[in-house]
Every structure is written in structure tokens, then in C-alpha cells.
Enzyme design. Structure first.
Site, PDB file in Angstrom:
ATOM      1  N   GLU A  37      39.679  45.826  -7.481  1.00 59.17           N
ATOM      2  CA  GLU A  37      40.615  45.629  -8.593  1.00 59.17           C
ATOM      3  C   GLU A  37      41.886  44.985  -8.038  1.00 59.17           C
ATOM      4  OE1 GLU A  37      40.871  45.706 -11.965  1.00 59.17           O
ATOM      5  OE2 GLU A  37      42.908  45.039 -11.518  1.00 59.17           O
ATOM      6  N   CYS A  47      44.661  48.446 -24.970  1.00 58.94           N
ATOM      7  CA  CYS A  47      44.777  48.585 -26.422  1.00 58.94           C
ATOM      8  C   CYS A  47      45.997  49.416 -26.804  1.00 58.94           C
ATOM      9  CB  CYS A  47      43.531  49.259 -26.994  1.00 58.94           C
ATOM     10  SG  CYS A  47      41.991  48.602 -26.340  1.00 58.94           S
TER      11      CYS A  47
HETATM   12  C1  LIG Z   1      47.673  44.359 -26.081  1.00 54.16           C
HETATM   13  C2  LIG Z   1      46.187  44.550 -26.227  1.00 54.16           C
HETATM   14  C3  LIG Z   1      45.692  45.328 -27.267  1.00 54.16           C
HETATM   15  C4  LIG Z   1      44.330  45.495 -27.417  1.00 54.16           C
HETATM   16  N1  LIG Z   1      43.877  46.276 -28.459  1.00 54.16           N
HETATM   17  C5  LIG Z   1      42.529  46.456 -28.617  1.00 54.16           C
HETATM   18  C6  LIG Z   1      42.031  47.288 -29.659  1.00 54.16           C
HETATM   19  O1  LIG Z   1      42.799  47.872 -30.445  1.00 54.16           O
HETATM   20  N2  LIG Z   1      40.685  47.437 -29.776  1.00 54.16           N
HETATM   21  C7  LIG Z   1      39.803  46.825 -28.919  1.00 54.16           C
HETATM   22  O2  LIG Z   1      38.580  47.017 -29.060  1.00 54.16           O
HETATM   23  N3  LIG Z   1      40.255  46.040 -27.904  1.00 54.16           N
HETATM   24  C8  LIG Z   1      41.588  45.848 -27.736  1.00 54.16           C
HETATM   25  N4  LIG Z   1      42.054  45.069 -26.701  1.00 54.16           N
HETATM   26  C9  LIG Z   1      41.078  44.384 -25.825  1.00 54.16           C
HETATM   27  C10 LIG Z   1      40.633  45.291 -24.689  1.00 54.16           C
HETATM   28  O3  LIG Z   1      41.732  45.785 -23.985  1.00 54.16           O
HETATM   29  C11 LIG Z   1      39.739  44.487 -23.770  1.00 54.16           C
HETATM   30  O4  LIG Z   1      38.660  43.997 -24.534  1.00 54.16           O
HETATM   31  C12 LIG Z   1      39.197  45.326 -22.627  1.00 54.16           C
HETATM   32  O5  LIG Z   1      40.228  45.755 -21.794  1.00 54.16           O
HETATM   33  C13 LIG Z   1      38.206  44.494 -21.831  1.00 54.16           C
HETATM   34  O6  LIG Z   1      37.764  45.229 -20.728  1.00 54.16           O
HETATM   35  P1  LIG Z   1      37.224  44.487 -19.442  1.00 54.16           P
HETATM   36  O7  LIG Z   1      36.907  45.531 -18.456  1.00 54.16           O
HETATM   37  O8  LIG Z   1      36.187  43.507 -19.838  1.00 54.16           O
HETATM   38  O9  LIG Z   1      38.452  43.572 -18.974  1.00 54.16           O
HETATM   39  P2  LIG Z   1      39.890  44.015 -18.476  1.00 54.16           P
HETATM   40  O10 LIG Z   1      40.328  45.245 -19.134  1.00 54.16           O
HETATM   41  O11 LIG Z   1      40.746  42.794 -18.582  1.00 54.16           O
HETATM   42  O12 LIG Z   1      39.636  44.341 -16.947  1.00 54.16           O
HETATM   43  C14 LIG Z   1      39.264  43.349 -16.036  1.00 54.16           C
HETATM   44  C15 LIG Z   1      39.856  43.755 -14.714  1.00 54.16           C
HETATM   45  O13 LIG Z   1      39.342  42.902 -13.725  1.00 54.16           O
HETATM   46  C16 LIG Z   1      40.372  42.643 -12.777  1.00 54.16           C
HETATM   47  N5  LIG Z   1      39.994  41.408 -12.109  1.00 54.16           N
HETATM   48  C17 LIG Z   1      39.810  40.183 -12.675  1.00 54.16           C
HETATM   49  N6  LIG Z   1      39.421  39.296 -11.754  1.00 54.16           N
HETATM   50  C18 LIG Z   1      39.379  39.969 -10.581  1.00 54.16           C
HETATM   51  C19 LIG Z   1      39.059  39.572  -9.264  1.00 54.16           C
HETATM   52  N7  LIG Z   1      38.706  38.318  -8.972  1.00 54.16           N
HETATM   53  N8  LIG Z   1      39.111  40.509  -8.293  1.00 54.16           N
HETATM   54  C20 LIG Z   1      39.475  41.781  -8.576  1.00 54.16           C
HETATM   55  N9  LIG Z   1      39.787  42.203  -9.799  1.00 54.16           N
HETATM   56  C21 LIG Z   1      39.737  41.301 -10.793  1.00 54.16           C
HETATM   57  C22 LIG Z   1      41.622  42.543 -13.626  1.00 54.16           C
HETATM   58  O14 LIG Z   1      42.785  42.798 -12.864  1.00 54.16           O
HETATM   59  C23 LIG Z   1      41.374  43.609 -14.667  1.00 54.16           C
HETATM   60  O15 LIG Z   1      41.950  44.847 -14.355  1.00 54.16           O
HETATM   61  C24 LIG Z   1      43.434  44.890 -26.511  1.00 54.16           C
HETATM   62  C25 LIG Z   1      43.924  44.102 -25.472  1.00 54.16           C
HETATM   63  C26 LIG Z   1      45.283  43.937 -25.322  1.00 54.16           C
HETATM   64  C27 LIG Z   1      45.789  43.080 -24.191  1.00 54.16           C
END
Ligand SMILES: Cc1cc2nc3c(=O)[nH]c(=O)nc-3n(C[C@H](O)[C@H](O)[C@H](O)COP(=O)(O)OP(=O)(O)OC[C@H]3O[C@@H](n4cnc5c(N)ncnc54)[C@H](O)[C@@H]3O)c2cc1C
Length: 458
Positions: A37, A47
Site C-alpha cells: 500500500e 465514502c
Molecule cells: C469522497 C468519496 C466518497 C465516496 N462515497 C461512496 C459511497 O457513498 N458509496 C460507494 O459505494 N462508494 C463510494 N466511494 C467510492 C469508494 O470509496 C471506492 O469505490 C472504493 O474505495 C474502491 O476501493 P478499491 O479498493 O478498488 O480502491 P481504493 O479504495 O482507491 O484503494 C486502492 C488502493 O491502492 C493503493 N495503490 C494504488 N496503486 C498502488 C501501487 N502501485 N502500489 C501500492 N499501492 C497502490 C492506493 O493507495 C489505494 O489505497 C467514494 C469515494 C470517495 C473518494
């Protein structure tokens, strides 16, 4: 030494759900799990950021479901502030860099999970990197914004972008006592609604004290003598701003995957099968905001970045990686949000999307109340329903209304998933008591109206 090593790239919703589920199913002697991470946070709720910024959630740590130490205790070798910089598919290894020391190393894997999330859109406009301009993608972004709100000389905020993050941030800034202007380049906030429903939302936002400016394409961020933002320009019009929040959407974070030659869809998200395995790669899985999902209503693959999908993907991947079995059949496009007193929800296709799919449809819109009309505090709600002409199959529902309106969308999401007709929906045994709904729930009233329209359309 474990029999196999699982490497996870990305330590939030999808990545750590996958790692945790795999660990539940296989102990450390069978499966070593190494997760990378790049940020300082893991397993946190992005969210919740709008509600933390707005003050409803008091502490940053309230957003963190599990700390790095808790993951370590469960036997996951989670390497924080460590970025994966290269993926060598043929060599089955990843190169990582410790962001503090700069040290680099290769780590080999037997199985790989890509959960790199999405990247916020930040156009290269003049002044966009100025102090006082903030994204809200990460916890660090939220902290920086809160500091910036405290440092702002006056209390004028401009939110750029009318998606759900933009409108949630507008509410948050209003809650912090800012005058809020929301600029959106479209004809309405929430492009994922039809214009008639978007207009209802715009009206509600303006009644809550948010100035909504549509058709505003931001061209520049203007700064004062101190270098801090002073205004946002959209063409020749300037909007005074002591703080600017960007909510311009996201794109899949698939640079690593692209460079490694993994298959990407039209929107740039990774393509997987229903077990979330990357197409053509037996030992690589991907989930969350870096993949495309199958839209069960249109039959197309789409990029829909939502935490609800990311968590499910992670759990399915974790099961499959550990020798279990799970599938993610697809989505129907359900989403929900609120701005001040007004709730908004949608599922399935809008009129624009139905037209794009070549579907003929009828619409039924009903105005009702969230509780029995005579019950204290009854608030208006509008339900719009789309049904396919002739077959009467439900195609989509949108809801705008007061407290309790939005989660009714879940009934529609179930009906869509089950490919119900609007006629079948009229027979649903939905709950009723005066504090919760009128005797005819607004969803049922909309379904009845849609049935009449389907019959009339022939
Ligand atoms: C303000 C906000 C409000 C939201 N509200 C909602 C909601 O109400 N309902 C809903 O369903 N969704 C909501 N979302 C969307 C939701 O947060 C995301 O869909 C969810 O976090 C996606 O999860 P993920 O694990 O795919 O990606 P992320 O949560 O983005 O996690 C990916 C992780 O990978 C890490 N990473 C990336 N590339 C690398 C690399 N090369 N090496 C090491 N680490 C890396 C990043 O640092 C990050 O921590 C919201 C998003 C935001 C920003």
C-alpha cells in the site's frame, strides 16, 4: 515457509478484503500473503470523507476499519508506504519501492491480486495546483482540506463537479459555514439522472442554500498575492473562492496493468471473468475501482467506481485465491446519495441509456410522500420508472425525495436483478405502516402507472 505466496497490490477495500478472506480460508503455513500500500492508510472508508469534512463524523480514525497492525496480527505482511512500480507477468514478480528509504526490491508471487483503485480526474488547468484547491480521494486529501478550511480568510467555497462526490462535498462545506457554489459543466448535477429528476435535485440544492451553476466549464483557477486561490474562472465569468474542491470523477488506476500488457476494456478498466480472474491469466485476479463490471441491464461492460462493488470483489477474489468458489455476476447500476435534506437514488437505465441501447420504453413518474401524508414530518418524494414497451420489463428507477426515500431503490434493484416486469412489481408485498410509507408505497404506485402506460403503448 508457506506453500504459496499471494501478492496484493493496493491495501484498501478490494485489496484488503481479498487478503482477509484468503487468510480466513488458508493459514500462514499454506499461504503467505504480502500486500503493498503506497499511502499511510489501509482499510479505510473514502465514502465517509464528506461526512468527516462536514463534521458529522468527528474523528479521522472513525473511518478506519482496520489498522496495518491489525492486519499484521492476522498474518498479512502489509507493507505500508510501499509502491509497486512494475509488474513482470512473465517472471511472476512485482517490483516495489519503499517510499521513505527509496529502497527497491522484487517480490515473486504464485498468485496476484490487483486492487489499485481509481485515479481522480485533475485536468491540467492553469492554477489548479494552487494552495486552497483540493481533491477528496484519500484521507490525506480530507485532512488537507480541513486544514485549508481553517486557514481560509473568508468563507466562500466553490465545488467543481456535479457528481455524487461534488454534491456531498457541497453539503459538507455548507455544514462548515461556507457559502457554496457548485459548478457543473452539464445541464444539471448528477448526470446519472434524467434531466427532469436532475431538475428536482437542483431545486432542492438551491433551497438548501447551495448555488448551482450549470453549463460552467472551468478554464482556470485564479490566485491572489499570497498565491492562494481567490477565484475559479469558467470562461469570462469568475466565481470568488477561498477554497475549491474538485469532484471531477475518476478513471481506473491501471497504469501498472497497462504497462504489463494485461487486457483493458474501453474505459481503461481491467477485464475479468465472473470469478474476477483477469482474462487470459490463470493466477491474476483484479477487483474494485480498477476493473470494468458487467451491467446486467444493458449487457455492456462499464466502469462504475463504487465501494459496494470493491468489497464484494475482494471477498470473492479472496475465496477463489484460497481454493474456494465465488462469482460476481454483475451490477444493475444502483447508487444512492444525499444533499442536505434531499435523498437521491438510481438504478438501471436512464432514458438516455435506454435510447443508446435501442430500447423502446415508457416512463411513469409519481409524486408521493415518504410516510403517510398525514404523518408528522411527511416529505415529498418523486419516483420515476422506465419499463420496456410491450414486454413491460423494468428498465430503471430514479428517486428524489425526503428522508427514507432513497433506500427504496433497493426494491427496484432486486426487481431489475430478477428481470421482473412492472406488472409483477405491483404484486410485491412491501411493508406499510404510517411512519414508513403511504398505504401504497410510491414504488408500487409508479409500477401501477407504468403498467397502464405499457398497455396503452401497445
Ligand atoms: C469522497 C468519496 C466518497 C465516496 N462515497 C461512496 C459511497 O457513498 N458509496 C460507494 O459505494 N462508494 C463510494 N466511494 C467510492 C469508494 O470509496 C471506492 O469505490 C472504493 O474505495 C474502491 O476501493 P478499491 O479498493 O478498488 O480502491 P481504493 O479504495 O482507491 O484503494 C486502492 C488502493 O491502492 C493503493 N495503490 C494504488 N496503486 C498502488 C501501487 N502501485 N502500489 C501500492 N499501492 C497502490 C492506493 O493507495 C489505494 O489505497 C467514494 C469515494 C470517495 C473518494
Amino acid at each position: 515457509m508457506a506453500a504459496e505466496r499471494l501478492v496484493v497490490i493496493g491495501g484498501d477495500a478490494a485489496g484488503m478484503s481479498a487478503a482477509s478472506q484468503a487468510r480466513r480460508l488458508k493459514g500462514p503455513e499454506e499461504l503467505e500473503i504480502v500486500a503493498f500500500e503506497r499511502s499511510g492508510f489501509t482499510s479505510y472508508s473514502a465514502c465517509g470523507i464528506p461526512y468527516w469534512v462536514g463534521g458529522d463524523v468527528p474523528e479521522r480514525d472513525d473511518l478506519i476499519a482496520r489498522t496495518p497492525e491489525e492486519h499484521q496480527e492476522r498474518g498479512i505482511d502489509l507493507r505500508m508506504r510501499t509502491e509497486v512500480t512494475e509488474l513482470d507477468v512473465a517472471g511472476r514478480r512485482v517490483r516495489s519501492r519503499d517510499l521513505a528509504s527509496g529502497a527497491e526490491e522484487w517480490t515473486s508471487y504464485d498468485k496476484l491480486v490487483i486492487a489499485t483503485g481509481a485515479r481522480p480526474v485533475r485536468p491540467a488547468l492553469p492554477g489548479i495546483e494552487s494552495p486552497g484547491v483540493h481533491g477528496v480521494h484519500t484521507i490525506d486529501d480530507g485532512r488537507a482540506l480541513l486544514d485549508s478550511l481553517a486557514a481560509a480568510g473568508r468563507r466562500r467555497a466553490v465545488v467543481v463537479g456535479g457528481g455524487y462526490i461534488g454534491i456531498e462535498m457541497a453539503e459538507a462545506l455548507l455544514g462548515r459555514g461556507f457559502e457554496v457554489t457548485l459548478l457543473t459543466r452539464g445541464a444539471q448535477p448528477m448526470h446519472s439522472l434524467d434531466p427532469d429528476m436532475g431538475d428536482r435535485l437542483t431545486g432542492a440544492m438551491e433551497r438548501s442554500g447551495i448555488r448551482v451553476v450549470t453549463g460552467a466549464e472551468v478554464t482556470e483557477v485564479l490566485t491572489g498575492d499570497s498565491g492562494r486561490v481567490r477565484a475559479v474562472a469558467a470562461g469570462s465569468t469568475e466565481y470568488a473562492a477561498d477554497v475549491v474542491v474538485l469532484g471531477l470523477g475518476v478513471t481506473p488506476g491501471t497504469d501498472l496493468a497497462r504497462a504489463a500488457g494485461l487486457p483493458l476494456g474501453a474505459s481503461g478498466g481491467l477485464l475479468t471473468d465472473t470469478s474476477m480472474r483477469v482474462r487470459g491469466h490463470a493466477d491474476i485476479w483484479a477487483g474494485g475501482d480498477c476493473v470494468e463490471v458487467l451491467d446486467l441491464v444493458s449487457g455492456r461492460h462499464r466502469f462504475i467506481a463504487l465501494g459496494t462493488h470493491a468489497n464484494k470483489h475482494g471477498q470473492i477474489i479472496g475465496s477463489n485465491v484460497a481454493g474456494g468458489y465465488g462469482t460476481f455476476p454483475g451490477v444493475v447500476g444502483t447508487a444512492v446519495t444525499k444533499v442536505c435534506e434531499t435523498e437521491v437514488a438510481r438504478t438501471g437505465l436512464t432514458e438516455r441509456q435506454a435510447n443508446e441501447e435501442g430500447l423502446q420504453y415508457v416512463t411513469a413518474t409519481v409524486e408521493s410522500t415518504n410516510t403517510a401524508g398525514y404523518y408528522p414530518g411527511a416529505a415529498l418524494m418523486t419516483v420515476k420508472m422506465l419499463a420496456e414497451r410491450r414486454t413491460g420489463r423494468l428498465l430503471g428507477v430514479q428517486i428524489v425525495g425526503g428522508a427514507g426515500a432513497a433506500k427504496r431503490i433497493d426494491v427496484a434493484a432486486v426487481a431489475l436483478t430478477a428481470r421482473m416486469t412492472v406488472e409483477q412489481m405491483t404484486a410485491l408485498d412491501l411493508a406499510y405502516a404510517p411512519p414508513f410509507s403511504p398505504v401504497w408505497d410510491p414504488v408500487l404506485v409508479a409500477a401501477r402507472k407504468a403498467v397502464s402506460k405499457v398497455r396503452a403503448a401497445g
